[in-house]
Design a protein around this motif. Structure first.
Motif, PDB file in Angstrom:
ATOM      1  N   GLY A 142      89.447 -14.796 -57.892  1.00  0.00           N
ATOM      2  CA  GLY A 142      90.053 -15.995 -58.450  1.00  0.00           C
ATOM      3  C   GLY A 142      91.545 -16.077 -58.203  1.00  0.00           C
ATOM      4  O   GLY A 142      92.041 -15.871 -57.087  1.00  0.00           O
ATOM      5  N   ASP A 143      92.293 -16.341 -59.287  1.00  0.00           N
ATOM      6  CA  ASP A 143      93.753 -16.467 -59.173  1.00  0.00           C
ATOM      7  C   ASP A 143      94.402 -15.155 -58.758  1.00  0.00           C
ATOM      8  O   ASP A 143      95.418 -15.150 -58.046  1.00  0.00           O
ATOM      9  CB  ASP A 143      94.332 -16.951 -60.503  1.00  0.00           C
ATOM     10  N   ASP A 144      93.826 -14.033 -59.202  1.00  0.00           N
ATOM     11  CA  ASP A 144      94.391 -12.737 -58.806  1.00  0.00           C
ATOM     12  C   ASP A 144      94.284 -12.527 -57.301  1.00  0.00           C
ATOM     13  O   ASP A 144      95.192 -11.976 -56.670  1.00  0.00           O
ATOM     14  CB  ASP A 144      93.665 -11.610 -59.545  1.00  0.00           C
ATOM     15  N   LEU A 145      93.179 -12.968 -56.715  1.00  0.00           N
ATOM     16  CA  LEU A 145      93.021 -12.838 -55.269  1.00  0.00           C
ATOM     17  C   LEU A 145      94.040 -13.703 -54.534  1.00  0.00           C
ATOM     18  O   LEU A 145      94.644 -13.267 -53.545  1.00  0.00           O
ATOM     19  CB  LEU A 145      91.600 -13.229 -54.873  1.00  0.00           C
ATOM     20  N   GLN A 146      94.249 -14.923 -55.012  1.00  0.00           N
ATOM     21  CA  GLN A 146      95.228 -15.796 -54.364  1.00  0.00           C
ATOM     22  C   GLN A 146      96.638 -15.222 -54.491  1.00  0.00           C
ATOM     23  O   GLN A 146      97.430 -15.267 -53.540  1.00  0.00           O
ATOM     24  CB  GLN A 146      95.153 -17.187 -54.980  1.00  0.00           C
ATOM     25  N   ALA A 147      96.949 -14.666 -55.661  1.00  0.00           N
ATOM     26  CA  ALA A 147      98.271 -14.059 -55.832  1.00  0.00           C
ATOM     27  C   ALA A 147      98.451 -12.861 -54.902  1.00  0.00           C
ATOM     28  O   ALA A 147      99.539 -12.652 -54.331  1.00  0.00           O
ATOM     29  CB  ALA A 147      98.455 -13.639 -57.292  1.00  0.00           C
ATOM     30  N   ALA A 148      97.379 -12.068 -54.722  1.00  0.00           N
ATOM     31  CA  ALA A 148      97.473 -10.916 -53.824  1.00  0.00           C
ATOM     32  C   ALA A 148      97.656 -11.361 -52.376  1.00  0.00           C
ATOM     33  O   ALA A 148      98.412 -10.749 -51.614  1.00  0.00           O
ATOM     34  CB  ALA A 148      96.220 -10.055 -53.964  1.00  0.00           C
ATOM     35  N   LEU A 149      96.990 -12.438 -51.985  1.00  0.00           N
ATOM     36  CA  LEU A 149      97.146 -12.945 -50.622  1.00  0.00           C
ATOM     37  C   LEU A 149      98.566 -13.447 -50.377  1.00  0.00           C
ATOM     38  O   LEU A 149      99.142 -13.236 -49.303  1.00  0.00           O
ATOM     39  CB  LEU A 149      96.134 -14.061 -50.362  1.00  0.00           C
TER      40      LEU A 149
ATOM     41  N   GLN B  93     101.209 -12.414 -52.042  1.00  0.00           N
ATOM     42  CA  GLN B  93     102.102 -11.256 -52.096  1.00  0.00           C
ATOM     43  C   GLN B  93     102.109 -10.497 -50.774  1.00  0.00           C
ATOM     44  O   GLN B  93     103.154 -10.015 -50.326  1.00  0.00           O
ATOM     45  CB  GLN B  93     101.675 -10.336 -53.245  1.00  0.00           C
ATOM     46  N   ARG B  94     100.950 -10.411 -50.140  1.00  0.00           N
ATOM     47  CA  ARG B  94     100.865  -9.700 -48.862  1.00  0.00           C
ATOM     48  C   ARG B  94     101.187 -10.600 -47.673  1.00  0.00           C
ATOM     49  O   ARG B  94     101.022 -10.199 -46.525  1.00  0.00           O
ATOM     50  CB  ARG B  94      99.468  -9.109 -48.696  1.00  0.00           C
ATOM     51  N   LYS B  95     101.587 -11.830 -47.966  1.00  0.00           N
ATOM     52  CA  LYS B  95     101.998 -12.792 -46.944  1.00  0.00           C
ATOM     53  C   LYS B  95     100.865 -13.117 -45.965  1.00  0.00           C
ATOM     54  O   LYS B  95     101.089 -13.377 -44.785  1.00  0.00           O
ATOM     55  CB  LYS B  95     103.213 -12.278 -46.177  1.00  0.00           C
ATOM     56  N   LEU B  96      99.648 -13.087 -46.499  1.00  0.00           N
ATOM     57  CA  LEU B  96      98.504 -13.513 -45.697  1.00  0.00           C
ATOM     58  C   LEU B  96      98.274 -15.013 -45.816  1.00  0.00           C
ATOM     59  O   LEU B  96      97.700 -15.628 -44.912  1.00  0.00           O
ATOM     60  CB  LEU B  96      97.245 -12.749 -46.131  1.00  0.00           C
ATOM     61  N   LEU B  97      98.703 -15.583 -46.934  1.00  0.00           N
ATOM     62  CA  LEU B  97      98.671 -17.022 -47.148  1.00  0.00           C
ATOM     63  C   LEU B  97      99.940 -17.419 -47.887  1.00  0.00           C
ATOM     64  O   LEU B  97     100.515 -16.621 -48.636  1.00  0.00           O
ATOM     65  CB  LEU B  97      97.442 -17.439 -47.966  1.00  0.00           C
ATOM     66  N   SER B  98     100.349 -18.663 -47.697  1.00  0.00           N
ATOM     67  CA  SER B  98     101.512 -19.177 -48.418  1.00  0.00           C
ATOM     68  C   SER B  98     101.050 -20.070 -49.561  1.00  0.00           C
ATOM     69  O   SER B  98      99.891 -20.505 -49.609  1.00  0.00           O
ATOM     70  CB  SER B  98     102.420 -19.961 -47.464  1.00  0.00           C
ATOM     71  N   LYS B  99     101.969 -20.355 -50.477  1.00  0.00           N
ATOM     72  CA  LYS B  99     101.630 -21.227 -51.603  1.00  0.00           C
ATOM     73  C   LYS B  99     101.293 -22.633 -51.124  1.00  0.00           C
ATOM     74  O   LYS B  99     100.433 -23.307 -51.700  1.00  0.00           O
ATOM     75  CB  LYS B  99     102.801 -21.267 -52.585  1.00  0.00           C
ATOM     76  N   GLU B 100     101.984 -23.084 -50.081  1.00  0.00           N
ATOM     77  CA  GLU B 100     101.696 -24.417 -49.550  1.00  0.00           C
ATOM     78  C   GLU B 100     100.269 -24.493 -48.996  1.00  0.00           C
ATOM     79  O   GLU B 100      99.553 -25.481 -49.201  1.00  0.00           O
ATOM     80  CB  GLU B 100     102.701 -24.782 -48.453  1.00  0.00           C
ATOM     81  N   GLU B 101      99.855 -23.441 -48.305  1.00  0.00           N
ATOM     82  CA  GLU B 101      98.493 -23.436 -47.770  1.00  0.00           C
ATOM     83  C   GLU B 101      97.455 -23.428 -48.887  1.00  0.00           C
ATOM     84  O   GLU B 101      96.409 -24.087 -48.794  1.00  0.00           O
ATOM     85  CB  GLU B 101      98.298 -22.218 -46.865  1.00  0.00           C
ATOM     86  N   LEU B 102      97.741 -22.707 -49.962  1.00  0.00           N
ATOM     87  CA  LEU B 102      96.816 -22.703 -51.092  1.00  0.00           C
ATOM     88  C   LEU B 102      96.740 -24.072 -51.754  1.00  0.00           C
ATOM     89  O   LEU B 102      95.660 -24.512 -52.173  1.00  0.00           O
ATOM     90  CB  LEU B 102      97.245 -21.643 -52.110  1.00  0.00           C
TER      91      LEU B 102
END
Length: 316
Positions: free
Chosen positions: A256-263, A265-274
């Protein structure tokens, strides 16, 4: 008094007609739901490698050429008559196939059975066609010609069956080509059904074996269109070490949200992409709901009705 002059009787007639129409709709709906729905035919697509397609084309071309030659050439019989070479080939192959356990036969045995001399001195073209046929195998002998029937894939015992299935990685081997069927009255060899089931049972084992032990295994997949079981070689995959598997099991994957935050944090996805993903998902959900509402038929609003039977007292 006619119904047109009696408003109560006219209203009652309309009510009866409406009830009849409603009952007819209910009967039609019940008939539709009671009828079994036709199942769509199963779709099966067979993939074939390019080299297999080329081999099939070459085989078909060779068969066409042999058929044209067989139709033109005549074979001499022992009684002085002749017959087309295609029929002579069929008679000899049928005799070899009908022998117990596909036993080999000499030239004299074939001559006594079908009345045709297959010696190259008597019928050279028939001799060449038999030795080149995929259904006939020449048995090595010292100066003596002996033939025997070659079953499908050349399988004659359990070892040859295991070797055949060990190579069936991309293209499987249909079980119907190995066992006795209506089209093929004789199996490849006696006991082939039991050997196939044994290989399938061994293929269900989960422990890891080396390459030599994988020869005595097989995997069966049932085709949905013909209900035939196709046999393949099992994959020889090696299992990861126990320590590595324990380390993988101990890792907690966020959700959920924890997975998105981890992504993020590791710069695998940006907030804009989410945000774009969330907007796209919300738009898709909204479109599905609107399509569902549009497809749902609207019920007609029916006003209240007052039904009486006072018209029955009109004649009193």
């Amino acid at each position: 008094m006619s119904s047109s002059k009696n408003p109560l009787k006219a209203a009652y007639s309309k009510v009866r007609e409406a009830e009849e129409r409603h009952a007819e709709k209910l009967r039609a709906k019940a008939a539709r739901t009671a009828a079994p729905a036709e199942r769509a035919p199963a779709y099966t697509k067979t993939l074939q490698a390019t080299k297999d397609k080329a081999a099939a084309r070459r085989k078909a071309l060779a068969q066409t050429e042999r058929a044209s030659v067989a139709a033109a050439v005549r074979v001499r019989k022992d009684d002085g008559g002749t017959l087309p070479m295609g029929k002579a080939l069929y008679l000899v192959q049928s005799f070899l196939q009908g022998r117990e356990r596909h036993a080999e036969a000499s030239v004299e045995q074939i001559r006594e059975a079908v009345g045709i001399n297959i010696d190259p001195g008597a019928n050279p073209q028939l001799h060449d066609a038999l030795t080149e046929s995929e259904h006939v195998e020449v048995v090595p002998a010292a100066g003596v010609l002996r033939l025997r029937y070659r079953p499908k894939h050349g399988v004659r015992d359990a070892a040859m069956l295991a070797a055949l299935l060990s190579r069936a990685v991309v293209s499987g081997v249909p079980r119907s080509e190995l066992v006795a069927t209506k089209e093929q009255p004789q199996a490849c060899y006696e006991g082939v059904e039991a050997d196939i089931e044994k290989l399938i049972r061994e293929g269900r084992r989960t422990e890891t074996l080396d390459a030599s032990q994988m020869l005595a295994r097989a995997v069966a997949i049932e085709r949905p269109d013909t209900r035939d079981r196709v046999l393949f070689a099992p994959t020889a995959a090696k299992q990861a070490p126990a320590g590595l598997r324990a380390a993988w099991a101990a890792v907690e994957v966020p959700r959920g949200d924890d997975l998105q935050a981890a992504l993020v944090q590791r710069k695998l996805l940006s907030k804009e992409e989410l945000e774009v993903r969330r907007a796209r998902k919300a738009a898709a959900i909204k479109a599905r709901e609107e399509a569902k509402r549009a497809a749902k038929p609207k019920r007609e609003r029916v006003g209240s009705r007052k039904i009486t039977n006072t018209h029955l007292d009109l004649g009193k």
